[in-house]
Design an enzyme around this catalytic site. Structure first.
Site, mmCIF file in Angstrom:
data_model
loop_
_atom_site.group_PDB
_atom_site.id
_atom_site.type_symbol
_atom_site.label_atom_id
_atom_site.label_comp_id
_atom_site.label_asym_id
_atom_site.label_seq_id
_atom_site.Cartn_x
_atom_site.Cartn_y
_atom_site.Cartn_z
ATOM 1 N N TRP A 1 3.226 -14.823 1.289
ATOM 2 C CA TRP A 1 4.471 -14.247 0.779
ATOM 3 C C TRP A 1 4.428 -12.756 0.928
ATOM 4 O O TRP A 1 5.300 -12.046 0.582
ATOM 5 C CB TRP A 1 4.682 -14.633 -0.690
ATOM 6 N N GLU B 1 -0.584 1.487 -10.801
ATOM 7 C CA GLU B 1 0.750 1.191 -10.285
ATOM 8 C C GLU B 1 1.766 1.262 -11.422
ATOM 9 O O GLU B 1 1.504 0.808 -12.536
ATOM 10 C CB GLU B 1 0.771 -0.212 -9.668
ATOM 11 N N TYR C 1 9.402 -9.188 2.256
ATOM 12 C CA TYR C 1 8.931 -9.167 0.873
ATOM 13 C C TYR C 1 8.250 -7.837 0.579
ATOM 14 O O TYR C 1 7.500 -7.304 1.382
ATOM 15 C CB TYR C 1 7.941 -10.310 0.632
ATOM 16 N N ARG D 1 3.966 4.669 -3.031
ATOM 17 C CA ARG D 1 3.821 3.535 -2.115
ATOM 18 C C ARG D 1 5.065 3.448 -1.255
ATOM 19 O O ARG D 1 6.186 3.481 -1.778
ATOM 20 C CB ARG D 1 3.625 2.230 -2.892
ATOM 21 N N ARG E 1 -8.009 -4.118 -8.070
ATOM 22 C CA ARG E 1 -6.669 -4.078 -8.650
ATOM 23 C C ARG E 1 -6.414 -5.162 -9.702
ATOM 24 O O ARG E 1 -5.282 -5.483 -10.023
ATOM 25 C CB ARG E 1 -5.622 -4.190 -7.526
ATOM 26 N N GLU F 1 -3.448 -1.896 0.885
ATOM 27 C CA GLU F 1 -3.624 -2.929 -0.143
ATOM 28 C C GLU F 1 -3.432 -4.334 0.415
ATOM 29 O O GLU F 1 -2.556 -4.559 1.255
ATOM 30 C CB GLU F 1 -2.612 -2.670 -1.267
ATOM 31 N N HIS G 1 0.506 -7.157 1.640
ATOM 32 C CA HIS G 1 0.870 -8.438 1.021
ATOM 33 C C HIS G 1 0.173 -9.628 1.675
ATOM 34 O O HIS G 1 0.781 -10.681 1.899
ATOM 35 C CB HIS G 1 2.387 -8.641 1.030
ATOM 36 N N GLU H 1 -5.094 -7.917 -7.171
ATOM 37 C CA GLU H 1 -4.080 -8.141 -8.201
ATOM 38 C C GLU H 1 -3.937 -9.618 -8.553
ATOM 39 O O GLU H 1 -3.497 -9.944 -9.657
ATOM 40 C CB GLU H 1 -2.731 -7.558 -7.783
ATOM 41 N N ASP I 1 1.258 -1.576 0.960
ATOM 42 C CA ASP I 1 0.875 -2.944 0.614
ATOM 43 C C ASP I 1 1.196 -3.868 1.781
ATOM 44 O O ASP I 1 2.344 -3.966 2.206
ATOM 45 C CB ASP I 1 1.641 -3.378 -0.646
#
Length: 403
Positions: A403, A339, A159, A147, A283, A236, A212, A262, A210
């Site tokens: 975030w 991951e 982040y 990643r 995920r 992601e 986020h 996630e 990612d």
């Protein structure tokens, strides 16, 4: 095999972890991860005050019945606190059952579907060239999947971009820190990052990224399309998934594979995404989606639609969850990837484990149970420290933006 006692252990060897330990009248113990990043004490209280009293005297072998009892019996169902608490109980019970059988956990799930578990690592850099160097370093360490996250010019902090090399904990303050965010700068920068990585690395390694949850669906579609020449393994968390229908718009604009889940807590969070084939990887995790019992149901649903698993595995999951996840991964037929964000030496010492890393693969080991324990005396040296994840605000007007 009756449950004689259960207790919660909260410690902070590098970051906060919550662990449930169940004891039986046969002298066996099982442990489960109950960590909910930034809300750890809520789960600890839920377990201590509301769940543990209901467990004493129950048959530890009755995993399914106990799961249904904790899920349906509370009336107020789902949610991260409830499902993390149920997951801790469920993981500990599977650990106990496997120990009683004298078998590694994956054997009770149905045995191996593969020889090992392909994992991806986190390559982070302050800028493009720094990130490229980190990607190449991970490739040299044997990772087949990496990643890549980079700092963005004009933004002080981003982040998901680690401050360290191998060990990175995103929770950074006693109260939430606030960082600037600019979608425009990020969308310009990210395709340049992956073009440069492919120039240096070639196409023999899997690359992941990612987002986020920071983009709107149409922005995510634009990013996915711009990344298509770089052949990503997945993009992601492209947009917040509360509105599952939003992924339909992304799907219309890009063939870049999509991963999400996630922060999902139950099969209902991913039902429409899976059934409508709006994602390619789910995920959800052992610790936040009700344990192995419920994660198996999510995986079975996903398999009907050729959606593969890609379980979250950052440092907000303790080695207990990682051990359980690896046994799940070794069994699950529609496995995609796992991951693997390495824990600190302090964490590994508190949680001795049987799993090992070699050439981009993790192996759960063959000791009875899920293969992870907790050193309670050592854990006591690391008391809980309140810590929060940062939040982002749009640079131009200060609007709160995930975030």
């Amino acid at each position: 095999m009756k449950i004689k006692n259960a207790r919660v252990i909260v410690c902070s060897p590098g970051r906060n972890f919550v662990t449930l330990k169940i004891e039986t009248d046969q002298g066996l113990t099982g442990i489960g991860d109950a960590t909910l990043n930034g809300r750890e004490l809520a789960v600890s209280a839920y377990l201590t005050e509301h769940v543990i009293p209901c467990l004493i005297g129950r048959d530890a072998h009755q995993i399914e019945d106990i799961w249904q009892y904790l899920y349906k019996g509370a009336y107020w169902r789902r949610g991260p606190v409830t499902m993390t608490a149920i997951a801790a109980v469920d993981t500990a019970l599977w650990d106990l059952k496997a120990k009683a059988a004298g078998l590694p956990l994956y054997q009770l799930l149905g045995g191996k579907s593969r020889s090992g578990v392909m994992v991806y690592g986190h390559a982070n850099g302050s800028d493009i060239e720094h990130t490229v160097d980190e990607v190449l370093r991970y490739a040299d360490m044997g990772y087949r999947a990496i990643r890549a996250q980079s700092g963005v010019p004009g933004l002080d902090k981003v982040y998901g971009v680690g401050r360290g090399n191998l060990f990175y904990e995103p929770a950074d303050a006693d109260l939430p820190s606030e960082h600037d965010w600019s979608t425009e700068k990020y969308l310009r920068h990210t395709p340049q990052l992956f073009e440069r990585i492919r120039e240096k690395l070639g196409f023999d390694h899997h690359l992941l990224h990612d987002v986020h949850h920071r983009l709107t669906p149409i922005e995510a579609g634009r990013l996915g399309k711009s990344l298509e020449p770089c052949n990503l393994f997945w993009m992601e968390d492209a947009t917040p998934a509360e509105n599952q229908e939003a992924f339909r718009l992304i799907r219309q604009h890009t063939t870049t594979p999509l991963a999400v889940g996630e922060i999902f807590n139950s099969i209902w969070d991913c039902k429409d995404l899976v059934q409508n084939q709006l994602i390619d990887f789910i995920r959800t995790t052992v610790v936040h989606a009700g344990g192995i019992t419920h994660l198996r149901r999510i995986a079975d649903l996903a398999s009907l639609y050729q959606v593969r698993t890609g379980c979250h595995g950052a440092t907000d999951l303790s080695p207990v969850c990682m051990g359980a996840a690896l046994h799940f991964d070794l069994w699950v037929p529609n496995f995609g990837i796992q991951e693997y964000m390495r824990h600190t030496d302090e964490t590994d010492a508190v949680f001795p484990h049987a799993y090992t890393f070699d050439q981009g693969m993790l192996y759960p080991g063959d000791v009875p149970g899920h293969g992870v324990d907790i050193d309670e005396k050592l854990a006591a040296r690391y008391p809980y420290k309140r810590a929060y994840l940062p939040v982002n605000r749009l640079q131009q007007d200060g609007t709160l933006w995930n975030w």
